[in-house]
Motif scaffolding. Structure first.
Motif, short mmCIF file in Angstrom:
data_model
loop_
_atom_site.label_atom_id
_atom_site.label_comp_id
_atom_site.label_asym_id
_atom_site.label_seq_id
_atom_site.Cartn_x
_atom_site.Cartn_y
_atom_site.Cartn_z
N GLN A 164 0.90 -1.19 0.02
CA GLN A 164 -0.10 -0.02 0.10
C GLN A 164 0.94 1.30 -0.08
O GLN A 164 1.82 1.34 0.70
CB GLN A 164 -1.04 0.02 1.17
N THR A 165 0.57 2.09 -0.72
CA THR A 165 1.20 3.51 -0.88
C THR A 165 0.41 4.58 -0.09
O THR A 165 -0.69 4.40 -0.05
CB THR A 165 1.37 4.01 -2.30
N PRO A 166 1.37 5.34 0.38
CA PRO A 166 0.66 6.29 1.41
C PRO A 166 -0.11 7.52 0.46
O PRO A 166 0.23 7.51 -0.58
CB PRO A 166 1.98 7.41 1.84
N ALA A 167 -1.42 7.87 1.15
CA ALA A 167 -2.30 8.86 0.60
C ALA A 167 -1.79 10.22 0.51
O ALA A 167 -1.90 11.03 -0.46
CB ALA A 167 -3.58 8.65 1.07
N LYS A 168 -0.81 10.55 1.42
CA LYS A 168 -0.28 11.73 1.54
C LYS A 168 0.99 11.48 2.33
O LYS A 168 1.25 10.90 3.36
CB LYS A 168 -1.26 12.78 2.37
N VAL A 169 1.91 12.28 1.69
CA VAL A 169 3.35 12.38 2.64
C VAL A 169 3.65 13.87 2.72
O VAL A 169 3.57 14.95 1.99
CB VAL A 169 4.35 11.94 1.40
N ILE A 170 4.13 14.06 4.13
CA ILE A 170 4.56 15.54 4.62
C ILE A 170 6.05 15.45 4.94
O ILE A 170 6.20 14.58 5.78
CB ILE A 170 3.81 15.84 5.67
N THR A 171 6.64 16.18 4.23
CA THR A 171 8.12 16.21 4.42
C THR A 171 8.81 17.19 5.23
O THR A 171 8.23 18.28 5.29
CB THR A 171 8.77 16.11 3.10
N ASN A 172 9.78 17.32 6.05
CA ASN A 172 10.53 18.12 6.61
C ASN A 172 9.50 18.97 7.42
O ASN A 172 9.45 20.30 7.31
CB ASN A 172 11.36 19.21 5.60
N ILE A 173 8.97 18.21 8.51
CA ILE A 173 8.08 19.10 9.44
C ILE A 173 8.88 20.06 10.29
O ILE A 173 9.82 19.73 10.86
CB ILE A 173 7.69 17.93 10.24
N ASN A 174 8.47 21.13 10.14
CA ASN A 174 9.23 22.49 10.80
C ASN A 174 8.58 22.39 12.13
O ASN A 174 7.17 22.34 12.42
CB ASN A 174 8.64 23.58 10.15
N GLU A 175 9.27 22.57 13.18
CA GLU A 175 9.00 22.84 14.48
C GLU A 175 8.14 21.48 15.25
O GLU A 175 7.34 21.63 16.18
CB GLU A 175 8.47 24.11 14.95
N GLY A 176 8.32 20.49 14.60
CA GLY A 176 7.38 19.27 14.97
C GLY A 176 6.12 19.50 14.94
O GLY A 176 5.25 18.68 15.68
N LYS A 177 5.59 20.28 14.05
CA LYS A 177 3.87 20.47 13.86
C LYS A 177 3.40 20.45 12.65
O LYS A 177 4.03 20.78 11.75
CB LYS A 177 3.62 21.69 14.69
N PHE A 178 2.34 19.71 12.52
CA PHE A 178 1.74 19.81 11.17
C PHE A 178 0.35 19.32 11.52
O PHE A 178 -0.17 19.12 12.52
CB PHE A 178 2.19 18.74 10.05
N VAL A 179 -0.49 19.73 10.35
CA VAL A 179 -2.08 19.71 10.42
C VAL A 179 -2.42 18.64 9.45
O VAL A 179 -2.15 18.90 8.40
CB VAL A 179 -2.70 20.88 10.47
N LEU A 180 -3.56 17.59 9.82
CA LEU A 180 -4.25 16.95 9.00
C LEU A 180 -5.49 17.19 8.88
O LEU A 180 -6.24 17.11 10.11
CB LEU A 180 -3.82 15.55 9.50
N LYS A 181 -5.99 17.45 7.86
CA LYS A 181 -7.50 17.77 7.70
C LYS A 181 -8.21 16.75 6.78
O LYS A 181 -7.71 16.09 5.93
CB LYS A 181 -7.74 19.31 6.91
N SER A 182 -9.63 16.71 6.95
CA SER A 182 -10.18 16.02 6.43
C SER A 182 -9.95 15.69 4.67
O SER A 182 -10.33 15.04 4.01
CB SER A 182 -11.82 15.90 6.75
N GLU A 183 -9.86 17.06 4.15
CA GLU A 183 -9.88 17.34 2.89
C GLU A 183 -8.65 16.71 2.20
O GLU A 183 -8.63 16.46 0.79
CB GLU A 183 -9.90 18.72 2.34
N ASP A 184 -7.60 16.45 3.12
CA ASP A 184 -6.40 15.89 2.56
C ASP A 184 -6.53 14.49 2.41
O ASP A 184 -5.85 13.65 1.54
CB ASP A 184 -5.46 16.15 3.66
N MET A 185 -7.62 13.73 3.00
CA MET A 185 -8.02 12.40 2.67
C MET A 185 -9.34 12.24 2.25
O MET A 185 -10.30 11.92 2.93
CB MET A 185 -7.88 11.62 4.15
N PRO A 186 -9.74 12.70 0.91
CA PRO A 186 -11.19 12.65 0.47
C PRO A 186 -11.92 11.64 0.53
O PRO A 186 -13.22 11.80 0.47
CB PRO A 186 -10.87 13.34 -0.77
N TYR A 187 -11.44 10.45 0.52
CA TYR A 187 -12.25 9.14 0.55
C TYR A 187 -12.68 8.48 1.67
O TYR A 187 -13.24 7.63 1.80
CB TYR A 187 -11.41 8.12 -0.41
N ILE A 188 -12.36 9.26 2.93
CA ILE A 188 -12.75 8.64 4.10
C ILE A 188 -14.37 8.57 4.36
O ILE A 188 -14.76 9.46 3.78
CB ILE A 188 -12.30 9.64 5.29
N GLY A 189 -14.63 7.62 4.80
CA GLY A 189 -16.19 7.37 4.90
C GLY A 189 -17.06 6.66 3.88
O GLY A 189 -18.13 6.20 3.85
#
Length: 243
Positions: A164-189
């Protein structure tokens, strides 16, 4: 005097409102993730995250007038449909994301029987956007619709053999913080019927509202955590990495 004072207050209010930040705040729905060192508790810079869909198998109804195989598909797919009696038949393809008709496959009178249509006619990489498509069949006797899912990679882990390949990849996370939103994963549900290229129905799946987050960073062990991701909901999560 009162008029001048009122105008001054009004101007100051307008100036203050112009300086207020708009959008993108920490109050917006999503999962606010902090990646920290498990010992020191300090944020970790330079990590990257892979986000995966999770699926649950569910029962399916075997009564249908149409299927497409394979499904999901990453190249061509075959729509198989059944006409009960001689009838005028209209078959449309609708892209769900934009809710527009992108193709008319059939618009003619057909005899009773089972038919196969290979779709798309053109190169899908150029012709199609990733996502769900509706095949809509309209006859005098009945109207039916069926969903097909076009994917260019194995993000659900069921499309074709391979990891399985990732649906989203976030690189070089700055200050250890990032946000994941439902629109980033449009097929949930959503639900998807897995059908082999031979036309054999494997099973039905529901794409969960939770996702698997895998964090990697040099000098730390790979860490995985399942996070709930629901539309309109906000949550804060801390993921602790171990050396």
């Amino acid at each position: 005097m009162k008029t001048i004072l009122f105008l001054v207050i009004l101007i100051l209010s307008l100036l203050l409102s112009c300086n207020e930040p708009t959008g993108g705040g920490d109050d917006e729905p999503g999962v606010y993730i902090k990646v920290v060192d498990s010992v020191s508790g300090q944020p970790i810079n330079g990590a990257f995250a892979k986000i995966y869909y999770l699926l649950s198998e569910i029962p399916f109804d075997s009564n249908y007038n149409c299927i497409n195989f394979p499904n999901p598909f990453n190249n061509l797919t075959t729509f198989q449909y059944y006409i009960k009696n001689r009838d005028s038949v209209l078959i449309l393809i609708i892209e769900q994301e934009r809710n527009i008709i992108i193709d008319t496959l059939i618009n003619e009178v057909q005899l009773a029987g089972t038919y196969n249509l290979v779709w798309p006619v053109y190169d899908p990489v150029i012709y199609l956007n990733e996502g769900f498509y509706t095949l809509k069949i309209i006859t005098k006797d009945y109207e039916d619709s069926y969903e097909a899912l076009y994917l260019r990679s194995n993000i659900l882990g069921i499309e074709y053999p391979g990891k399985q390949t990732p649906a989203k990849v976030i690189t070089n996370i700055n200050e250890g913080k990032f946000v994941l939103k439902s629109e980033d994963m449009p097929y949930i549900g959503r639900q998807i019927r897995k059908i082999h290229e031979s036309g054999v129905i494997f099973s039905n799946f529901r794409i969960q509202d939770s996702v698997l987050v895998e964090i990697q960073c040099e000098g730390f062990k790979i860490t995985e955590q399942i996070l709930e991701l629901k539309k309109g909901k906000k949550s804060d999560v801390t993921i602790r990495l171990v050396k």
